[in-house]
Design an enzyme around this catalytic site. Structure first.
Site, PDB file in Angstrom:
ATOM      1  N   SER A   1       0.808  -1.221   0.000  1.00 38.06           N
ATOM      2  CA  SER A   1       0.000   0.000   0.000  1.00 38.06           C
ATOM      3  C   SER A   1       0.837   1.265   0.000  1.00 38.06           C
ATOM      4  O   SER A   1       0.384   2.313  -0.468  1.00 38.06           O
ATOM      5  CB  SER A   1      -0.933   0.007   1.213  1.00 38.06           C
ATOM      6  OG  SER A   1      -0.199  -0.137   2.416  1.00 38.06           O
TER       7      SER A   1
ATOM      8  N   HIS B   1      -0.391   6.494   5.941  1.00 39.24           N
ATOM      9  CA  HIS B   1      -0.017   6.176   4.568  1.00 39.24           C
ATOM     10  C   HIS B   1       0.282   7.472   3.820  1.00 39.24           C
ATOM     11  O   HIS B   1      -0.092   8.553   4.281  1.00 39.24           O
ATOM     12  CB  HIS B   1      -1.142   5.412   3.851  1.00 39.24           C
ATOM     13  CG  HIS B   1      -1.159   3.946   4.154  1.00 39.24           C
ATOM     14  ND1 HIS B   1      -1.634   3.441   5.340  1.00 39.24           N
ATOM     15  CD2 HIS B   1      -0.740   2.872   3.429  1.00 39.24           C
ATOM     16  CE1 HIS B   1      -1.520   2.119   5.327  1.00 39.24           C
ATOM     17  NE2 HIS B   1      -0.974   1.744   4.182  1.00 39.24           N
TER      18      HIS B   1
END
Length: 256
Positions: free
Chosen positions: A10, A233
């Site tokens: 990711s 993230h």
């Protein structure tokens, strides 16, 4: 040769950064504005992006992920560039930080407490070292003409001080995991004839608590929200920054 294959988890796929890459699997959470897409646009390359949220080294090397083939199967030997961002899921890096950000009553539930166990994380760090080397070895063998770049993780914690709502102990453990992942990624690159793009080092002052973050703050209730970038993230600015680092490496270091 203009073929570029992007491998990874990711941290390369870009979950929640709109728009989603056309034709990509839903569970991959692959953004059309992740660093592989931006690099391909800048360098005029033909991108094959097989990055997938939740991927481990096993999913790169030999295991199917949600019905998708191992990521190295995308390599056909004609590549000019391969990028690899992997390893964090093998050691539970982001899950550990997400568990640490939960309200105290939840943090101490047995499964979540296990994610924050320092001994378990150290054992997994030791185990991932040869796996990263194997990734480099297999990629180099399957793409012998390509420039292979390991791209490590953007910084997710302040270099010093607190990182609320994480405790001091969880913050220190997160820093230890991050530092060791960077070291092991660089060692795998060096040991397999690849190169490393040091996104972690370049982003020390752009952690989630900074004035100009390249990654997102943790959530007290970290569940995916459609249309929102994932906690801990890269955000869109972070993906642009990583793309800049990759492009600079390619343009400034020909043949490496």
């Amino acid at each position: 040769m203009t073929r570029y294959v992007a491998l990874g988890s990711s941290m390369a796929a870009g979950p929640g950064i709109p728009p989603t890459a056309p034709g990509s699997p839903l569970l991959a959470m692959r953004s059309q504005r992740n660093y592989p897409h931006l690099v391909a646009q800048r360098l005029g390359l033909d991108l094959v992006d097989v990055t997938y949220s939740g991927a481990t080294t096993a999913h790169v090397l030999g295991e199917s992920q949600h019905g998708e083939p191992p990521q190295v199967d995308a390599l056909d030997g004609s590549e000019s560039l391969v990028t690899v961002t992997i390893g964090g899921n093998d050691v539970g890096y982001v899950p550990m930080l997400c568990a640490a950000a939960l309200p105290a009553p939840l943090r101490w539930l047995p499964p979540l407490r296990g994610m924050r166990d320092a001994g378990a994380r150290e054992r997994e760090l030791a185990a991932v070292a040869p796996k990263l080397i194997e990734v480099g070895r297999v990629v180099r063998a399957r793409a012998p003409l390509a420039r292979v770049l390991f791209v490590d993780y953007l910084t997710l914690l302040p270099p010093q001080g607190s990182a609320p709502p994480l405790s001091a102990g969880d913050t220190d453990l997160g820093r230890r995991i991050a530092a060791e992942l960077e070291r092991l990624t660089a060692a795998a690159a060096e040991g397999t004839g690849a190169a490393v793009v040091c996104a972690g080092q370049a982003s020390r002052e752009h952690h989630p608590w900074s004035a100009q973050p390249w990654t997102n703050l943790p959530s007290r209730f970290p569940v995916p929200i459609p249309g929102h970038t994932a906690p801990l993230h890269p955000n869109a600015e972070g993906m642009r920054a990583v793309a800049n680092l990759v492009v600079a490496h390619v343009e400034e270091r020909p043949g490496t």
